[in-house]
Design an enzyme around this catalytic site. Structure first.
Site, mmCIF file in Angstrom:
data_model
loop_
_atom_site.group_PDB
_atom_site.id
_atom_site.type_symbol
_atom_site.label_atom_id
_atom_site.label_comp_id
_atom_site.label_asym_id
_atom_site.label_seq_id
_atom_site.Cartn_x
_atom_site.Cartn_y
_atom_site.Cartn_z
ATOM 1 N N ASP A 71 -11.870 -5.751 -2.858
ATOM 2 C CA ASP A 71 -12.727 -6.936 -2.661
ATOM 3 C C ASP A 71 -14.018 -6.546 -2.537
ATOM 4 O O ASP A 71 -14.266 -5.345 -2.376
ATOM 5 C CB ASP A 71 -12.072 -7.769 -1.872
ATOM 6 C CG ASP A 71 -12.097 -7.396 -0.489
ATOM 7 O OD1 ASP A 71 -13.187 -7.505 0.303
ATOM 8 O OD2 ASP A 71 -11.047 -7.028 0.100
ATOM 9 N N GLU A 108 0.800 -1.395 -0.045
ATOM 10 C CA GLU A 108 0.054 0.041 -0.029
ATOM 11 C C GLU A 108 0.804 1.113 -0.082
ATOM 12 O O GLU A 108 0.279 2.344 -0.335
ATOM 13 C CB GLU A 108 -0.842 -0.039 1.101
ATOM 14 C CG GLU A 108 -1.919 -1.203 1.185
ATOM 15 C CD GLU A 108 -2.969 -1.283 2.296
ATOM 16 O OE1 GLU A 108 -3.949 -1.699 2.096
ATOM 17 O OE2 GLU A 108 -2.326 -0.860 3.367
#
Length: 233
Positions: A201, A12
């Site tokens: 997701d 990230e």
């Protein structure tokens, strides 16, 4: 102006770290700080580790030692709202904990005692983000959405987890594992903050497969959006 940027995982923060010039690395209590510049702005980038405690620890160290004037959280999230797709970006105007229950003492579900029930993203940063991303996503198959993000110390994928979150937060847009803790620390230090996450997701029973497959896409999408925002701060 010093801008603090926080991501939980190496994936990230990698693109942001690679975008920095004159990088200095400092490790404090397991939290990895990278100090440099992005888009001609002084930046302290933190890889905090996963979960609320790691996020709170790292944000506190950042606030105390580096004195950022703004804190931005980058990373991935699970989409909960209808119409969200992998790669969409969520900009949080409000944050709450999804696994705090002190309602027996009169608090709202999700509210830590003596703290707000919701943490509000900075209105000025939100306005800038809205203006930038309207143009940025105009020709993209993905989109930016704004709304409530709920933080849990669990990876959300089961129907029973969904039911609890939707019962107490019917307007939830996305779920993740650090943002409300970052927001709480920023609130206590009186530092303006903004949460910008990309959907990796859809917080369902395929979430683990989707997360592993799309974490790099989500991280890139979130980081790219933050770099665009930095150009205007």
């Amino acid at each position: 102006m010093t801008i603090g940027i926080i991501g939980a995982m190496e994936e990230e923060v990698e693109l942001l770290k690679n975008s920095m010039s004159s990088v200095e690395e400092i490790v404090i209590g397991g939290a990895k700080f990278y100090i440099g510049e992005i888009a001609s702005k002084e930046v302290v980038l933190l890889e905090s580790g996963i979960g609320k405690v790691n996020a709170a620890l790292g944000t506190t160290l950042m606030a105390d030692r580096f004195k950022p004037e703004v804190i931005i959280n980058t990373g991935s999230a699970g989409g909960m709202a209808e119409g969200l797709a992998v790669g969409d970006v969520i900009i949080s105007d409000r944050l709450a904990y999804g696994d705090v229950d002190v309602t027996e003492f009169g608090y709202t579900y999700g509210q830590v005692p003596r703290m707000p029930a919701f943490y509000q993203g900075d209105a000025v940063l939100l306005k800038k983000a809205e203006t930038i991303y309207r143009e940025y996503f105009a020709t993209s198959e993905n989109k930016a959405v704004y709304g409530l993000v709920v933080t849990n110390d669990s990876f959300i994928m089961r129907p029973d987890q969904h039911e609890i979150i939707r019962t107490f937060f019917p307007d939830v847009k996305a779920v993740e594992m650090e943002a409300a803790a970052i927001a709480q620390v920023a609130y206590q230090f009186d530092i303006p903050f903004l949460i910008i996450r990309a959907i990796s997701d859809l917080a369902n029973q395929e979430a683990t497969i989707s997360f592993d497959e799309f974490i790099h896409l989500a991280a890139k999408q979130s980081a790219t959006c933050i770099i665009e925002l930095l150009k205007t701060i």
